[in-house]
Design a protein around this motif. Structure first.
Motif, PDB file in Angstrom:
ATOM      1  N   LYS A   1       0.833  -1.202   0.000  1.00  0.00           N
ATOM      2  CA  LYS A   1       0.000   0.000   0.000  1.00  0.00           C
ATOM      3  C   LYS A   1       0.865   1.248   0.000  1.00  0.00           C
ATOM      4  CE  LYS A   1      -3.425   2.471   2.829  1.00  0.00           C
ATOM      5  NZ  LYS A   1      -4.267   2.407   4.060  1.00  0.00           N
ATOM      6  N   GLY A   2       1.908   1.238   0.810  1.00  0.00           N
ATOM      7  CA  GLY A   2       2.775   2.405   0.897  1.00  0.00           C
ATOM      8  C   GLY A   2       3.445   2.738  -0.412  1.00  0.00           C
ATOM      9  N   MET A   3       3.884   1.711  -1.153  1.00  0.00           N
ATOM     10  CA  MET A   3       4.525   1.964  -2.440  1.00  0.00           C
ATOM     11  C   MET A   3       3.537   2.574  -3.432  1.00  0.00           C
ATOM     12  SD  MET A   3       7.577   1.729  -3.697  1.00  0.00           S
ATOM     13  CE  MET A   3       8.483   0.392  -2.897  1.00  0.00           C
ATOM     14  N   GLY A   4       2.307   2.078  -3.419  1.00  0.00           N
ATOM     15  CA  GLY A   4       1.293   2.645  -4.305  1.00  0.00           C
ATOM     16  C   GLY A   4       0.968   4.085  -3.958  1.00  0.00           C
ATOM     17  N   LEU A   5       0.857   4.384  -2.651  1.00  0.00           N
ATOM     18  CA  LEU A   5       0.595   5.762  -2.225  1.00  0.00           C
ATOM     19  C   LEU A   5       1.742   6.684  -2.622  1.00  0.00           C
ATOM     20  CD1 LEU A   5      -0.875   5.228   1.356  1.00  0.00           C
ATOM     21  CD2 LEU A   5      -2.102   6.071  -0.650  1.00  0.00           C
ATOM     22  N   ALA A   6       2.964   6.186  -2.495  1.00  0.00           N
ATOM     23  CA  ALA A   6       4.134   7.001  -2.833  1.00  0.00           C
ATOM     24  C   ALA A   6       4.126   7.355  -4.315  1.00  0.00           C
ATOM     25  CB  ALA A   6       5.414   6.261  -2.465  1.00  0.00           C
ATOM     26  N   ARG A   7       3.861   6.374  -5.163  1.00  0.00           N
ATOM     27  CA  ARG A   7       3.862   6.645  -6.602  1.00  0.00           C
ATOM     28  C   ARG A   7       2.731   7.601  -6.983  1.00  0.00           C
ATOM     29  NH1 ARG A   7       6.595   5.314 -10.935  1.00  0.00           N
ATOM     30  NH2 ARG A   7       5.511   5.542 -12.919  1.00  0.00           N
ATOM     31  N   ARG A   8       1.562   7.415  -6.395  1.00  0.00           N
ATOM     32  CA  ARG A   8       0.445   8.325  -6.671  1.00  0.00           C
ATOM     33  C   ARG A   8       0.780   9.732  -6.212  1.00  0.00           C
ATOM     34  NH1 ARG A   8      -2.780   9.757 -10.000  1.00  0.00           N
ATOM     35  NH2 ARG A   8      -3.525   7.603 -10.226  1.00  0.00           N
ATOM     36  N   MET A   9       1.449   9.869  -5.085  1.00  0.00           N
ATOM     37  CA  MET A   9       1.812  11.188  -4.572  1.00  0.00           C
ATOM     38  C   MET A   9       2.731  11.916  -5.550  1.00  0.00           C
ATOM     39  SD  MET A   9       1.461  13.094  -1.720  1.00  0.00           S
ATOM     40  CE  MET A   9       1.233  14.550  -2.740  1.00  0.00           C
ATOM     41  N   LEU A  10       3.713  11.206  -6.090  1.00  0.00           N
ATOM     42  CA  LEU A  10       4.626  11.816  -7.055  1.00  0.00           C
ATOM     43  C   LEU A  10       3.869  12.296  -8.294  1.00  0.00           C
ATOM     44  CD1 LEU A  10       7.653   9.360  -6.849  1.00  0.00           C
ATOM     45  CD2 LEU A  10       7.648  11.760  -6.159  1.00  0.00           C
ATOM     46  N   LEU A  11       2.964  11.491  -8.796  1.00  0.00           N
ATOM     47  CA  LEU A  11       2.206  11.883  -9.990  1.00  0.00           C
ATOM     48  C   LEU A  11       1.336  13.097  -9.698  1.00  0.00           C
ATOM     49  CD1 LEU A  11       1.101   8.417 -11.446  1.00  0.00           C
ATOM     50  CD2 LEU A  11       3.118   9.776 -11.993  1.00  0.00           C
ATOM     51  N   ASP A  12       0.758  13.160  -8.502  1.00  0.00           N
ATOM     52  CA  ASP A  12      -0.085  14.306  -8.146  1.00  0.00           C
ATOM     53  C   ASP A  12       0.737  15.593  -8.058  1.00  0.00           C
ATOM     54  OD1 ASP A  12      -2.334  12.737  -8.053  1.00  0.00           O
ATOM     55  OD2 ASP A  12      -2.337  12.505  -5.876  1.00  0.00           O
ATOM     56  N   VAL A  13       1.925  15.511  -7.491  1.00  0.00           N
ATOM     57  CA  VAL A  13       2.795  16.684  -7.405  1.00  0.00           C
ATOM     58  C   VAL A  13       3.195  17.153  -8.801  1.00  0.00           C
ATOM     59  CG1 VAL A  13       5.075  17.487  -6.663  1.00  0.00           C
ATOM     60  CG2 VAL A  13       3.629  16.197  -5.080  1.00  0.00           C
ATOM     61  N   LEU A  14       3.562  16.215  -9.660  1.00  0.00           N
ATOM     62  CA  LEU A  14       3.946  16.566 -11.031  1.00  0.00           C
ATOM     63  C   LEU A  14       2.784  17.206 -11.786  1.00  0.00           C
ATOM     64  CD1 LEU A  14       6.025  13.407 -12.013  1.00  0.00           C
ATOM     65  CD2 LEU A  14       6.927  15.709 -11.631  1.00  0.00           C
TER      66      LEU A  14
END
Length: 393
Positions: A145-158
């Protein structure tokens, strides 16, 4: 022991390693201290589920090149790495990112703002190790779950037009996230690590090495040098297969002054000594153009009020024309200070659960102050150029 063959055998013989049956196990010698092994999908599965589209990829590529240009002295903007000490609440982090994007829109001609999006936290002893390791902050350790949240967070910032920065701690994590990261750091506890030098040598973005926790700057300078060379080491590919990796070497590694257990090292004399250390390391190239100063950690004693004072002092020195400082790092969030980790519904919204951070209102003031310092420095250089031209005439 079942499955064991006397006399050994070729590493490639039979159906298993060393001629052993694929079902062979070693209960007396393997996984003695392992309680659970939870398979995680290969990096490609996360990337396919949360892909980097063309617009975001273009931002990553352009921002990486802009950072390189600053390191090489081809861009006179100041690199500013700013954001929460660590991401624990993606919603609050995105709220912060929206505020930062609004500031970025008015200062982007003077500052290259890259948001801190840190998912892994090295610990001196024990403690919460970041969003990837324990995303629910409750000891459940749902790393998938944490890895998925991390990747989504990066895409949202970009998606807000902001490049992202992170610290690389685990050598496997970059396979899951690095395509969306514009700048990376190797922390003070790992700056002498061969594993992290090898990792940095193959990363596709500029990487900063922090001086060690005891203040050793030469070790970080030597890491910049070592990471510029080719390395060979074990790693995994996007499909999760173990590989023997060969890197080309990373020419864009640089030094970060973050203070130490003995006190700060952001003064003008400290900067000069650090640049001398870079020269002694034979790092060469962009790394001797200058360095970054981390206003947090040992440079402020983890006190957010002192940290803001460090940034103000650096702005004044930049405006006065001091050379060698290419970028500034600071930890900031919506609310100042910090709190102990815990379930999200029990936490103060927008306040760090790791190191204390500068509050948003003060952060905005400091970003404007840094932008003004760059403008003052730019004007002074232009005036000097005119004077020199007139003198030559």
């Amino acid at each position: 022991m079942a499955g064991r063959e006397e006399g050994g055998g070729s590493i490639n013989a039979g159906t298993g390693i060393g001629g052993l049956d694929d079902r062979a196990v070693y209960p007396e010698t393997v996984d003695v201290n392992i309680r659970q092994l939870d398979p995680i999908p290969a990096p490609r599965a996360f990337i396919d589920a949360l892909p980097l589209d063309a617009k975001r990829a273009d931002l990553v590529l352009r921002s990486r090149q802009a950072i390189r240009d600053i390191l090489h002295g081809l861009d006179d903007r100041l690199l500013v790495i700013v954001g929460p000490c660590s991401i624990h609440d993606p919603g609050a982090a995105l709220d912060y990112a929206r505020r930062l994007a609004a500031v970025n829109a008015r200062v982007r001609d003077r500052l290259l703002i890259v948001m801190r999006v840190y998912f892994e936290k090295p610990r001196t002893t024990v403690g919460w190790k970041g969003l990837i390791n324990d995303p629910d902050l409750n000891g459940s350790f749902d790393i998938r779950k944490g890895m998925g949240l991390a990747r989504r967070m990066l895409l949202d910032v970009l998606s807000l037009g902001l490049p992202a920065a992170t610290e690389w701690l685990d050598p496997i994590t970059p396979q899951y996230l690095s395509d969306a990261v514009s700048w990376g750091a190797i922390g003070a506890r790992n700056t002498e690590s061969q594993v992290h030098r090898e990792l940095a040598s193959g990363l596709s973005m500029p990487v900063g090495f922090k001086n060690s926790t005891d203040g050793n700057v030469q070790a970080a300078a030597d890491s910049c040098y070592a990471s510029a060379f080719r390395h060979h080491f074990l790693s995994i590919n996007l499909d999760g297969q173990v590989i023997a990796a060969e890197t080309r070497g990373n020419p864009d590694c640089h030094l970060i002054l973050r203070g130490s257990s003995h006190g700060p090292n952001y003064g003008a004399a400290d900067v000069r000594r650090a640049l001398d250390a870079l020269g002694r390391s034979k790092a060469g190239g962009s790394r001797v153009q200058g360095l970054l100063v981390d206003a947090a950690h040992g440079n402020c004693g983890k006190d957010e009020l002192r940290e803001a004072g460090v940034v103000e002092e650096l702005a004044g020195r930049l405006a006065a024309g001091e050379r060698g400082i290419l970028g500034v790092m600071m930890e900031s969030f919506i609310k100042g200070g910090h709190q102990d980790p815990g379930p999200l519904d029990q936490l103060v919204y927008g306040r760090s659960v790791t190191d204390a951070c500068i509050c948003w209102e003060r952060t905005e003031e400091l970003l404007d102050r840094l932008a003004g310092a760059v403008q003052t420095r730019r004007k002074a250089r232009a005036d000097r150029a005119v004077e020199e031209d007139e003198h030559e005439r």
